[in-house]
Scaffold this active site. Structure first.
Site, PDB file in Angstrom:
ATOM      1  N   SER A  15      81.606  19.132  23.177  1.00 49.51           N
ATOM      2  CA  SER A  15      80.682  17.762  22.647  1.00 49.51           C
ATOM      3  C   SER A  15      81.271  16.546  23.294  1.00 49.51           C
ATOM      4  O   SER A  15      82.299  16.452  22.729  1.00 49.51           O
ATOM      5  CB  SER A  15      80.251  18.067  21.307  1.00 49.51           C
ATOM      6  N   LYS A  43      69.929  24.507  15.274  1.00 49.66           N
ATOM      7  CA  LYS A  43      68.599  23.680  15.086  1.00 49.66           C
ATOM      8  C   LYS A  43      67.513  23.990  14.458  1.00 49.66           C
ATOM      9  O   LYS A  43      66.648  23.461  13.629  1.00 49.66           O
ATOM     10  CB  LYS A  43      68.264  23.147  16.388  1.00 49.66           C
ATOM     11  N   ASN A  79      67.501  17.965  14.790  1.00 51.07           N
ATOM     12  CA  ASN A  79      68.732  17.684  15.582  1.00 51.07           C
ATOM     13  C   ASN A  79      69.319  16.411  14.852  1.00 51.07           C
ATOM     14  O   ASN A  79      70.613  16.274  15.444  1.00 51.07           O
ATOM     15  CB  ASN A  79      68.651  17.395  17.209  1.00 51.07           C
ATOM     16  N   ASP A 114      65.343  14.575  19.944  1.00 50.27           N
ATOM     17  CA  ASP A 114      65.116  15.012  21.284  1.00 50.27           C
ATOM     18  C   ASP A 114      63.945  14.821  21.868  1.00 50.27           C
ATOM     19  O   ASP A 114      63.792  14.317  22.979  1.00 50.27           O
ATOM     20  CB  ASP A 114      65.238  16.722  21.059  1.00 50.27           C
ATOM     21  N   GLY A 155      62.448  27.555  25.307  1.00 50.66           N
ATOM     22  CA  GLY A 155      63.305  27.491  24.278  1.00 50.66           C
ATOM     23  C   GLY A 155      63.093  26.184  23.296  1.00 50.66           C
ATOM     24  O   GLY A 155      62.012  25.466  23.246  1.00 50.66           O
ATOM     25  N   ALA A 211      64.237  23.090  23.266  1.00 50.73           N
ATOM     26  CA  ALA A 211      64.108  21.745  23.884  1.00 50.73           C
ATOM     27  C   ALA A 211      62.902  21.873  24.671  1.00 50.73           C
ATOM     28  O   ALA A 211      62.154  20.626  24.748  1.00 50.73           O
ATOM     29  CB  ALA A 211      65.356  21.707  24.952  1.00 50.73           C
ATOM     30  N   GLY A 269      69.600  14.307  33.028  1.00 51.97           N
ATOM     31  CA  GLY A 269      69.667  14.463  31.582  1.00 51.97           C
ATOM     32  C   GLY A 269      70.546  13.729  30.842  1.00 51.97           C
ATOM     33  O   GLY A 269      70.053  13.634  29.644  1.00 51.97           O
TER      34      GLY A 269
HETATM   35  P1  NAP Z   1      67.450  27.685  24.167  1.00 49.39           P
HETATM   36  O1  NAP Z   1      66.792  27.333  23.041  1.00 49.39           O
HETATM   37  O2  NAP Z   1      68.460  28.578  24.303  1.00 49.39           O
HETATM   38  O3  NAP Z   1      66.279  27.834  25.574  1.00 49.39           O
HETATM   39  C1  NAP Z   1      66.924  28.225  26.701  1.00 49.39           C
HETATM   40  C2  NAP Z   1      65.599  28.296  27.573  1.00 49.39           C
HETATM   41  O4  NAP Z   1      66.014  28.598  28.760  1.00 49.39           O
HETATM   42  C3  NAP Z   1      64.971  29.662  27.310  1.00 49.39           C
HETATM   43  O5  NAP Z   1      63.387  29.441  27.546  1.00 49.39           O
HETATM   44  C4  NAP Z   1      65.410  30.673  28.058  1.00 49.39           C
HETATM   45  O6  NAP Z   1      64.527  31.684  28.692  1.00 49.39           O
HETATM   46  C5  NAP Z   1      65.502  29.915  29.382  1.00 49.39           C
HETATM   47  N1  NAP Z   1      66.708  30.267  30.323  1.00 49.39           N
HETATM   48  C6  NAP Z   1      67.949  30.521  29.912  1.00 49.39           C
HETATM   49  N2  NAP Z   1      68.576  31.004  30.990  1.00 49.39           N
HETATM   50  C7  NAP Z   1      67.606  31.061  32.006  1.00 49.39           C
HETATM   51  C8  NAP Z   1      67.924  31.286  33.426  1.00 49.39           C
HETATM   52  N3  NAP Z   1      68.870  31.901  33.895  1.00 49.39           N
HETATM   53  N4  NAP Z   1      66.684  31.474  34.349  1.00 49.39           N
HETATM   54  C9  NAP Z   1      65.629  31.187  33.670  1.00 49.39           C
HETATM   55  N5  NAP Z   1      65.398  30.702  32.298  1.00 49.39           N
HETATM   56  C10 NAP Z   1      66.477  30.432  31.523  1.00 49.39           C
HETATM   57  O7  NAP Z   1      68.000  25.965  24.799  1.00 49.39           O
HETATM   58  P2  NAP Z   1      67.542  24.576  24.406  1.00 49.39           P
HETATM   59  O8  NAP Z   1      68.098  24.081  23.157  1.00 49.39           O
HETATM   60  O9  NAP Z   1      65.997  24.769  24.795  1.00 49.39           O
HETATM   61  O10 NAP Z   1      68.127  23.757  25.797  1.00 49.39           O
HETATM   62  C11 NAP Z   1      67.870  24.116  27.159  1.00 49.39           C
HETATM   63  C12 NAP Z   1      68.785  23.304  27.908  1.00 49.39           C
HETATM   64  O11 NAP Z   1      68.472  21.785  27.611  1.00 49.39           O
HETATM   65  C13 NAP Z   1      70.203  23.112  27.757  1.00 49.39           C
HETATM   66  O12 NAP Z   1      70.848  23.332  29.159  1.00 49.39           O
HETATM   67  C14 NAP Z   1      70.699  22.140  26.921  1.00 49.39           C
HETATM   68  O13 NAP Z   1      71.865  21.727  27.287  1.00 49.39           O
HETATM   69  C15 NAP Z   1      69.596  21.116  27.486  1.00 49.39           C
HETATM   70  N6  NAP Z   1      69.238  20.067  26.490  1.00 49.39           N
HETATM   71  C16 NAP Z   1      69.732  18.730  26.887  1.00 49.39           C
HETATM   72  C17 NAP Z   1      69.580  17.617  26.088  1.00 49.39           C
HETATM   73  C18 NAP Z   1      70.006  16.354  26.419  1.00 49.39           C
HETATM   74  O14 NAP Z   1      70.067  15.564  25.583  1.00 49.39           O
HETATM   75  N7  NAP Z   1      70.128  16.049  27.768  1.00 49.39           N
HETATM   76  C19 NAP Z   1      69.045  17.939  24.548  1.00 49.39           C
HETATM   77  C20 NAP Z   1      68.601  19.310  24.347  1.00 49.39           C
HETATM   78  C21 NAP Z   1      68.749  20.186  25.179  1.00 49.39           C
HETATM   79  P3  NAP Z   1      64.352  32.932  27.952  1.00 49.39           P
HETATM   80  O15 NAP Z   1      63.496  32.578  26.669  1.00 49.39           O
HETATM   81  O16 NAP Z   1      63.766  34.009  28.750  1.00 49.39           O
HETATM   82  O17 NAP Z   1      65.546  33.652  27.161  1.00 49.39           O
END
Ligand code: NAP
Length: 512
Positions: free
Chosen positions: A249, A300, A321, A336, A361, A363, A465
């Site tokens: 982190s 979360k 968050n 977020d 997911g 986010a 991001g």
């Molecule tokens: P999450 O709840 O685990 O959701 C991940 C999503 O990505 C799900 O829809 C999943 O699909 C999909 N996915 C995973 N691997 C994949 C692949 N290889 N091909 C296509 N789809 C894929 O995670 P999250 O919290 O939503 O976070 C998502 C991303 O946003 C992460 O990289 C996180 O680091 C980033 N994020 C950034 C910030 C920021 O401040 N910049 C804040 C929050 C999140 P399935 O449902 O099919 O598994």
């Protein structure tokens, strides 16, 4: 014989098998400004030579305070001799100028006369180590304090954060008894930072560019410059991030720098919370002055069941968050969502704008809620059509199967999957044309993902991001402190933490 003196707040533990290496490491620390060094004589092939060498080192660095330790291997040390040899070496260390010695309780309680003789010559610390767990502490403290000493050291292993909380509480309750309290392991890390502010007389740090002598030790530079342990008072507020894993982190770098910049008596720590230990985290948080914390993967959603008040947006998104304590109640929100809307709003009017979100997911759900609330026409796509449809129904958006994206165009695209994130940095959801003019990638490690690179090549405007990360962190800071966040300080800290050797402010800008 050295005079008894107050011990500095950070002791660098030097445990090396070779005397020349130990002295070289000690010199490096002294030259970097450290003044309190522990010579682990028991680590040396020849502890006697190590004890003698203290005199020469102190001639070179008279401002240093030396703590000599020669712990027997039966008692978690590396010294293979008997207790007579052990005391002989410690006495030699004192004659060479060591100001303090550490004797383990197992030796101390069977050698009262020798302990009294040591105490007449130097400060004596009696130590208890538990490499398995953190037992009930009252009997341990009673056992330690039954032997007269100048200070008592209590070191256990944290199996959960509430163990760390109990160890810190023991330091706080010690009153006039001088204590050093620490919990080892990643779960015990908060004790390394907080113990001096909570009544412990000092904490241990690992040497520069070398391993420490216990799990969870970090170098003094981090303790001083990142966590500012010299500045924290007894009234310091404690913040942090709960996650598993948590090591990666960048939030501690960003929030601590913000507290420093605003001169706030507070510290922000990484809290490792494995999924089954979420309830235990609250036992810790309620026993230490934890005032607020960030929440990230995998907590979360589950965190919501432990909160007293959740704001309507976070409840609708189904994820929190940001948590803080007010009037004894734990409150949760979701910053977020603002992290998605704000950077986009700078580029377009969101009302009626068409926005494609990739992913389904947490986010993506936050982005869908926030963008729908802002009046955007939300479309969703992803690898799992059923889940994409469910999210589309939830935010009254349109679900588009991945293969039907050809020929479609959107005002903006928000990528919300981990594709392209380190260590899978070469992945990208889109092979060919990217179907939007503005491309927002939530992934920020690396700063420039393949999606961002391809978008730039196709002449798109991009939002990296890191902008979302900064936006949500700014909002967290303002929620917790009621003060305006030092945004540029936080941006710089985030970029440095992402190991951008040469700080490039342009990396944060929207690029077209
Ligand atoms: P999450 O709840 O685990 O959701 C991940 C999503 O990505 C799900 O829809 C999943 O699909 C999909 N996915 C995973 N691997 C994949 C692949 N290889 N091909 C296509 N789809 C894929 O995670 P999250 O919290 O939503 O976070 C998502 C991303 O946003 C992460 O990289 C996180 O680091 C980033 N994020 C950034 C910030 C920021 O401040 N910049 C804040 C929050 C999140 P399935 O449902 O099919 O598994």
């Amino acid at each position: 014989m050295a005079k008894k003196r107050d011990l500095p707040r950070i002791c660098i533990a030097l445990g090396l098998p070779d005397l020349d290496q130990l002295l070289e490491q000690a010199r490096r620390e002294a030259e970097a400004g450290e003044t309190f060094l522990e010579f682990r004589l028991d680590y040396l092939e020849n502890p006697t030579r190590g004890a003698e060498a203290i005199a020469g080192f102190l001639r070179e660095f008279p401002e240093c305070t030396i703590l000599a330790t020669c712990r027997r291997h039966q008692n978690h040390g590396r010294f293979n001799g008997g207790t007579d040899d052990q005391f002989h070496i410690l006495e030699l260390a004192i004659r060479s100028g060591a100001h303090a010695v550490d004797v383990e309780i197992e030796t101390a309680e069977v050698a009262a006369a020798k302990m009294a003789a040591l105490r007449a010559q130097a400060q004596v610390i009696i130590s208890y180590h538990n490499y398995e767990n953190t037992p009930r502490l009252d009997p341990v403290i009673d056992r330690l304090t039954a032997v007269p000493a100048d200070a008592y050291k209590l070191v256990t292993t944290a199996r959960k954060l509430s163990d760390t909380g109990r160890v810190l509480a023991a330091g706080k309750a010690s009153g006039r008894t001088a204590m050093i309290v620490l919990a080892m392991g990643e779960l015990g890390f908060p004790s390394r930072v907080l113990s001096p502010a909570f009544g412990g007389i000092f904490t241990y740090a690992a040497p520069i560019l070398a391993e420490g002598t216990a799990a969870g030790q970090v170098c003094a530079r981090q303790l001083r410059h990142l966590y500012r342990i010299d500045k924290l008072t007894k009234a310091a507020k404690v913040y942090g991030v709960i996650a598993d894993p948590v090591r990666h982190s960048i939030s501690p770098a960003v929030h601590n720098r913000a507290f420093q910049s605003r001169r706030i008596d507070a510290v922000y720590l990484p809290f490792l919370v494995p999924p089954p230990q979420l309830r235990d985290f609250f036992a810790f948080a309620n026993s230490t002055p934890v005032t607020g914390f960030s929440v990230t993967i995998p907590h979360k959603q589950k965190i919501m069941r432990y909160l007293d008040v959740i704001d309507p947006l976070a409840r609708r998104i189904g994820a929190v968050n940001t948590v803080w304590k007010k009037a004894g109640k734990w409150r949760g929100t979701n910053t977020d969502a603002a992290g998605v809307v704000k950077p986009l709003e700078k580029l377009m009017r969101l009302a009626k704008a068409s926005v494609l979100i990739v992913g389904n997911g947490g986010a993506a759900r936050g982005a869908a809620c926030a963008l729908a609330d802002a009046g955007a026409n939300v479309s969703l796509t992803g690898r799992n059509p059923d889940r994409v449809r469910a999210l589309a129904r939830f935010c009254s958006g349109e679900a588009i199967p991945r293969e039907q994206l050809n020929g479609r165009k959107f005002d903006a695209l928000v990528h919300a999957t981990p594709m392209g994130m380190f260590p899978h940095s070469n992945e990208c959801f889109f092979d060919g044309d990217i179907p939007a003019e503005v491309v927002f990638d939530m992934v920020y490690n690396p700063l420039e993902t393949v999606l961002i690179q391809r978008s730039k090549e196709q002449g798109k405007t991009v939002i990296p991001g890191i902008q979302m990360f900064i936006e949500q962190a700014v909002k967290q800071f303002e929620t917790w402190t009621g003060e305006t966040a030092p945004r540029s300080v936080m941006e710089k800290a985030a970029l440095e933490a992402l190991d951008q050797k040469a700080f490039d402010p342009k990396a944060l800008e929207t690029k077209s």
